[in-house]
Design an enzyme around this catalytic site. Structure first.
Site, PDB file in Angstrom:
ATOM      1  N   ASP A 152      29.372 -24.138  -5.227  1.00 20.76           N
ATOM      2  CA  ASP A 152      30.781 -23.755  -5.122  1.00 20.76           C
ATOM      3  C   ASP A 152      31.558 -24.954  -4.578  1.00 20.76           C
ATOM      4  O   ASP A 152      31.099 -25.608  -3.637  1.00 20.76           O
ATOM      5  CB  ASP A 152      30.946 -22.562  -4.184  1.00 20.76           C
ATOM      6  CG  ASP A 152      30.195 -21.335  -4.676  1.00 20.76           C
ATOM      7  OD1 ASP A 152      30.088 -21.156  -5.897  1.00 20.76           O
ATOM      8  OD2 ASP A 152      29.714 -20.559  -3.830  1.00 20.76           O
ATOM      9  N   GLU A 199      36.844 -18.427   2.041  1.00 18.39           N
ATOM     10  CA  GLU A 199      35.936 -19.191   1.182  1.00 18.39           C
ATOM     11  C   GLU A 199      35.630 -20.576   1.754  1.00 18.39           C
ATOM     12  O   GLU A 199      34.487 -21.004   1.756  1.00 18.39           O
ATOM     13  CB  GLU A 199      36.519 -19.344  -0.233  1.00 18.39           C
ATOM     14  CG  GLU A 199      36.488 -18.064  -1.055  1.00 18.39           C
ATOM     15  CD  GLU A 199      35.103 -17.671  -1.549  1.00 18.39           C
ATOM     16  OE1 GLU A 199      34.136 -18.435  -1.375  1.00 18.39           O
ATOM     17  OE2 GLU A 199      34.978 -16.566  -2.117  1.00 18.39           O
TER      18      GLU A 199
END
Length: 146
Positions: free
Chosen positions: A69, A51
C-alpha cells in the site's frame, strides 16, 4: 570562500511528506474530492488519517498477496498501481506506485477518484469502513478555513 546555502534554499530540497489536517483538507478540496461520488471531504480526511497518518511517504507490505500500500491513501499495488514486484498487478490507475509517495498528491487524488468510482466506493478502504463510515465526521474539518 565557500558558498553558503540559505535556509530557504535548503528547504527547497526537502519533500513535504506529512500534511497537517487543515492543509490536507485544502489540498483535497482543491483536487476535487469534496463530495466526489457523494463522499464528503471529512470522509477523505478521516480515511487519510487512519490509513497513513497524513504521510505521503507511507508504505505497508501485505505478505498474503505480496502487495504493498502506497502514500497518503495507502493505494494498493495489487489493484491500482504498478510497483513492478507485485504478482498479477492490475494497475487500474495506470500509474507507477512511486509517484504516490511524492509531495505532489494530485496523482494520489486522481487514483483515489478512480478507486471510489468502483461499486465498492470508499468501502475499498478498510480504515474507512472501520473508523469513518456512518460516524459523525465534522471534527475532521473543524477549524479549517476552507
Amino acid at each position: 570562500s565557500g558558498k553558503y546555502i540559505s535556509w530557504e534554499d535548503s528547504c527547497s530540497y526537502l519533500q513535504l511528506q506529512k500534511y497537517e489536517r487543515c492543509e490536507l483538507a485544502k489540498a483535497l478540496k482543491k483536487g476535487g474530492l469534496a463530495d466526489f461520488k457523494g463522499y464528503s471531504l471529512e470522509n477523505w480526511i478521516c480515511t487519510a488519517f487512519h490509513e497513513s497518518g497524513y504521510n505521503t511517504a507511507s508504505t505497508n507490505y501485505n505478505p498474503p498477496d505480496k502487495s504493498t500500500d502506497y502514500g497518503i491513501f495507502q493505494i494498493n499495488s495489487r489493484w491500482w498501481c504498478n510497483d513492478y514486484k507485485t504478482p498479477r498487478s492490475k494497475n487500474t490507475c495506470n500509474i507507477d506506485c512511486k509517484v504516490l509517495l511524492g509531495d505532489d498528491i494530485s496523482p494520489a487524488i486522481k487514483c483515489a477518484k478512480r478507486v471510489v468510482s468502483d461499486p465498492n466506493g470508499m468501502g475499498a478502504w478498510v480504515a474507512w469502513k472501520k473508523y469513518c463510515k456512518g460516524k459523525n465526521l465534522s471534527q475532521w474539518t473543524q477549524g479549517c478555513k476552507l
